[in-house]
Write a protein that holds these residues in place. Structure first.
Motif, short mmCIF file in Angstrom:
data_model
loop_
_atom_site.label_atom_id
_atom_site.label_comp_id
_atom_site.label_asym_id
_atom_site.label_seq_id
_atom_site.Cartn_x
_atom_site.Cartn_y
_atom_site.Cartn_z
N ALA A 33 6.01 -0.75 -7.65
CA ALA A 33 5.62 -1.92 -8.43
C ALA A 33 6.76 -2.37 -9.36
O ALA A 33 7.04 -3.56 -9.49
CB ALA A 33 4.36 -1.62 -9.24
N VAL A 59 1.44 -6.96 -12.61
CA VAL A 59 1.14 -5.88 -11.67
C VAL A 59 -0.34 -5.54 -11.77
O VAL A 59 -0.88 -5.38 -12.87
CB VAL A 59 1.97 -4.62 -11.98
CG1 VAL A 59 1.58 -3.47 -11.04
CG2 VAL A 59 3.46 -4.91 -11.85
N ASP A 95 4.46 5.05 -5.84
CA ASP A 95 3.75 3.77 -5.81
C ASP A 95 4.03 2.94 -7.06
O ASP A 95 4.27 1.74 -6.98
CB ASP A 95 2.24 4.00 -5.67
CG ASP A 95 1.84 4.48 -4.29
OD1 ASP A 95 2.65 4.33 -3.35
OD2 ASP A 95 0.73 5.02 -4.15
N MET A 96 3.97 3.56 -8.24
CA MET A 96 4.21 2.80 -9.45
C MET A 96 5.67 2.37 -9.56
O MET A 96 5.98 1.29 -10.07
CB MET A 96 3.81 3.61 -10.69
CG MET A 96 2.30 3.76 -10.85
SD MET A 96 1.38 2.19 -10.61
CE MET A 96 2.07 1.16 -11.91
N GLU A 127 -3.55 -3.11 -9.84
CA GLU A 127 -3.98 -2.15 -8.83
C GLU A 127 -5.40 -2.49 -8.41
O GLU A 127 -6.29 -2.61 -9.26
CB GLU A 127 -3.93 -0.71 -9.33
CG GLU A 127 -4.32 0.27 -8.21
CD GLU A 127 -4.29 1.73 -8.61
OE1 GLU A 127 -4.67 2.57 -7.77
OE2 GLU A 127 -3.90 2.03 -9.76
N TYR A 133 -1.83 -2.31 -4.19
CA TYR A 133 -1.09 -2.73 -5.38
C TYR A 133 -0.63 -4.17 -5.17
O TYR A 133 -0.28 -4.57 -4.05
CB TYR A 133 0.13 -1.85 -5.62
CG TYR A 133 -0.21 -0.41 -5.91
CD1 TYR A 133 -0.48 0.01 -7.21
CD2 TYR A 133 -0.27 0.54 -4.89
CE1 TYR A 133 -0.79 1.33 -7.49
CE2 TYR A 133 -0.58 1.86 -5.16
CZ TYR A 133 -0.84 2.25 -6.46
OH TYR A 133 -1.16 3.56 -6.72
N THR A 191 -6.96 -0.75 -5.69
CA THR A 191 -7.40 0.28 -4.76
C THR A 191 -8.92 0.41 -4.81
O THR A 191 -9.48 0.55 -5.90
CB THR A 191 -6.74 1.63 -5.10
OG1 THR A 191 -5.32 1.47 -5.07
CG2 THR A 191 -7.16 2.70 -4.11
N SER A 249 0.85 -1.18 0.00
CA SER A 249 0.00 0.00 0.00
C SER A 249 0.89 1.24 0.00
O SER A 249 2.05 1.18 -0.41
CB SER A 249 -0.94 -0.04 1.22
OG SER A 249 -1.88 1.02 1.17
N ASN A 250 0.34 2.36 0.46
CA ASN A 250 1.12 3.60 0.50
C ASN A 250 1.44 3.99 1.94
O ASN A 250 1.70 5.14 2.23
CB ASN A 250 0.34 4.73 -0.19
CG ASN A 250 -1.11 4.81 0.27
OD1 ASN A 250 -1.51 4.10 1.21
ND2 ASN A 250 -1.91 5.64 -0.37
N ALA A 298 -4.29 2.73 -0.68
CA ALA A 298 -4.06 2.11 -1.98
C ALA A 298 -3.77 0.62 -1.82
O ALA A 298 -3.29 0.17 -0.78
CB ALA A 298 -2.91 2.79 -2.69
#
Length: 208
Positions: free
Chosen positions: A168, A186, A164-165, A188, A201, A190, A147-148, A199
């Protein structure tokens, strides 16, 4: 993020023994309820029922769906009190992956390995990913969810200074450098809700 991984990338603000940091039990969740629900829905979609599952860097909560039919769920983490409190676990092992990345399990012992909101704390990720590959059954998935949120003093430098990206991409690179994985994807997940949510991921690879 094709680049050499310098040891400096895996330094932390707090380099004291992780076992000291995690000595005090934290019987709390580290992401919000919306994010947890999204993770549980994903697990419901992809986890094979009645199989052996390892929850790596586990704590008081595994975020597996309630009552998920598993042959065996094992948690590996740093705090025995948290692991004892985790209702999903059939067994647990107290083990510090940063001190010793060798997993105390047999080759091909597990059908699935999951790591939920913990990858940012690994100081020796490639060694750990290689060990996960060893203990996975052929074709088995290694599911890394993040997450973030983090404990910033214990997160590695490369995680703290990237988006965040880019996180990943970094986890994809771990899979690539560890070797032996295929179908690394990958996602997402969220939650789409009104107001704030953490978030979600996912980077998932399968043992070749």
């Amino acid at each position: 993020m094709e680049m050499p991984l310098s040891p400096a990338y895996f330094t932390r603000i707090d380099e004291t023994d992780d076992r000291l940091f995690y000595a005090e039990p934290r019987i709390v969740t580290h992401i919000d309820d919306n994010a947890i629900s999204a993770i549980q829905a994903f697990f419901n979609q992809v986890l094979p029922p009645n199989s052996a599952i390892l929850d790596l860097m586990s704590s008081a909560f595994s975020h597996l769906p309630d009552g998920f039919p598993a042959q065996r769920i094992v948690g590996l983490g740093l705090n025995a009190t948290e692991l004892q409190a985790n209702p999903a676990l059939d067994e647990y092992v107290v083990h510090d992956l940063n001190a010793n990345p060798i997993l105390p399990f047999a080759d091909a012992e597990f059908a699935v390995v999951v790591m939920t909101v913990s990858v940012q704390y690994l100081t020796r990720p490639i060694e750990v990913f290689r060990e996960v590959h060893r203990i996975l059954q052929p074709g088995g998935p290694f599911i890394v969810i993040f997450s973030n949120r983090m404990f910033p003093t214990k997160a590695v430098y490369i995680w703290r200074v990237t988006s965040d990206m880019q996180h990943a991409e970094l986890v994809q690179l771990y899979f690539h450098l560890a070797e032996g994985y295929e179908r690394v994807t990958v996602l997402e997940r969220t939650p789409q809700v009104n107001g704030y949510t953490d978030a979600v991921y996912i980077v998932m690879g399968h043992k070749r």
